[in-house]
Write an enzyme that holds these catalytic residues in place. Structure first.
Site, mmCIF file in Angstrom:
data_model
loop_
_atom_site.group_PDB
_atom_site.id
_atom_site.type_symbol
_atom_site.label_atom_id
_atom_site.label_comp_id
_atom_site.label_asym_id
_atom_site.label_seq_id
_atom_site.Cartn_x
_atom_site.Cartn_y
_atom_site.Cartn_z
ATOM 1 C CD GLN A 65 -2.683 1.328 2.453
ATOM 2 O OE1 GLN A 65 -3.768 1.052 1.953
ATOM 3 N NE2 GLN A 65 -2.485 1.604 3.743
ATOM 4 C CG HIS A 96 0.744 9.552 4.621
ATOM 5 N ND1 HIS A 96 0.473 9.659 5.961
ATOM 6 C CD2 HIS A 96 -0.188 8.685 4.137
ATOM 7 C CE1 HIS A 96 -0.558 8.887 6.273
ATOM 8 N NE2 HIS A 96 -0.981 8.297 5.179
ATOM 9 C CG ASP A 109 -8.915 7.115 5.844
ATOM 10 O OD1 ASP A 109 -8.558 5.918 5.934
ATOM 11 O OD2 ASP A 109 -8.378 7.941 5.083
ATOM 12 N NE ARG A 145 4.088 3.529 2.721
ATOM 13 C CZ ARG A 145 3.113 3.385 3.604
ATOM 14 N NH1 ARG A 145 2.847 4.354 4.473
ATOM 15 N NH2 ARG A 145 2.368 2.269 3.626
ATOM 16 C CD GLU A 188 -2.468 11.552 4.553
ATOM 17 O OE1 GLU A 188 -2.507 10.913 3.471
ATOM 18 O OE2 GLU A 188 -2.922 11.090 5.616
#
Ligand code: TA6
Length: 287
Positions: free
Chosen positions: A70, A148, A193, A75, A252
């Site tokens: 994900q 993020h 979210d 990252r 974000e």
């Protein structure tokens, strides 16, 4: 000797920015010795897992996808320090990081690309210039990109976020249905979210550290994700303390609602400024 994994931009006056080459994750941004970013006490620094906090770099995918973990592989990959921290004439400090397809092996999403990530630490501002280049002469590829960011806050329930009114958003706490934001400021009092679409170029987050306001200015980043796991989901994360959710809010900025299409030998640039506001500005922006 182990290769350097951490790069520090030091502007003086206890104003610093620390980047872990694992994911080019900004893990600290201190202004006058005050930390602006949240990093979980249980964050992992094993060079494998994404770091829980700071500013993880999400590319080429936001969310789950069939080609890997994900939020993509940027990252969780070690980036290159392209240009070591250098003090500019302005007194600001700049460093450049890069990632390209040849930096790691992967079984899928085998496109050529080159990411350039330039950070500039100013007195009370942290600036990011990002470029994605497609060196292929034949192949087009598409990607998402997002920073993020985990902001550190004394109590997320006291934060207000501007710049979202009237925007449609995907609510991942309500089976991904789409709604429209009616409020002029968004507050967080439960698991949140949301992927807000076509948001303002500027957001203000109130009541970040020391009661200041954080101004976010973004260019070529049309979307804004707002996330706080709240207690139940915090308990499900091994790298996030059960008691930490009140002290963070993720706001974000990115391009995630639709893919960016990058034609052969083309480049996409995005610019992104994060800056703390002066106390006097708080008066000017008083609610
Ligand atoms: O940006 C919000 C989000 O997509 C949430 O859905 C949650 O999954 C969060 O990212 C953290 O994802 P991670 O893969 O870092 O645990």
């Amino acid at each position: 000797m182990a290769a350097t994994s951490v790069v520090v931009l030091d502007r003086g006056n206890n104003t610093t920015c620390t980047i872990n080459l694992h994911g080019a994750t900004v893990v600290s941004w201190r202004v006058n010795n005050q930390e602006q970013l949240f990093v979980s006490k249980q964050a992992k620094f094993d060079g494998k897992e994404p770091i829980r906090g700071g500013i993880p770099f999400v590319f080429p995918q936001f969310g789950p996808w069939p080609f890997g973990p994900q939020h993509g592989f940027a990252r969780i990959t070690r980036w290159n320090l392209e240009k070591a921290p250098e003090r500019l004439q302005s007194g600001d400090v700049e460093a450049i990081f890069s990632l390209m397809d040849s930096d790691f092996s992967r079984s899928s999403w085998n496109y050529q690309f080159r990411l350039t990530y330039r950070l500039i630490l100013r007195e009370k501002e942290l600036h990011f210039n990002i470029a994605v280049y497609n060196p292929s002469k034949e192949l087009t590829f598409s990607f998402n990109m997002l920073l993020h960011t985990y902001f550190k806050v004394p109590d997320v329930r006291r934060c207000q976020i501007t710049g979202l009114q009237g925007c449609t958003f995907v609510d991942k706490t309500r089976d991904g249905s789409i709604y429209q934001e009616a409020r002029d400021v968004v507050t967080i009092n439960e698991w949140t979210d949301r992927i807000y679409q076509n948001t303002s170029q500027e957001h203000i987050i109130t009541n970040v550290v020391s009661g200041r306001k954080m101004r976010i200015q973004k260019y070529n980043f049309p979307d804004t994700v707002v996330w706080n796991p709240w207690l139940d989901r915090a308990k499900d994360m091994s790298d996030f303390g059960d008691d930490e959710y009140p002290n963070m809010v993720c706001v974000e900025s990115g391009h995630v609602s639709s893919p960016v299409i990058l034609l052969p030998e083309n480049q996409k640039e995005a610019f992104f400024d994060k800056n703390t506001c002066e106390p006097e500005l708080i008066d000017a922006l008083k609610d």
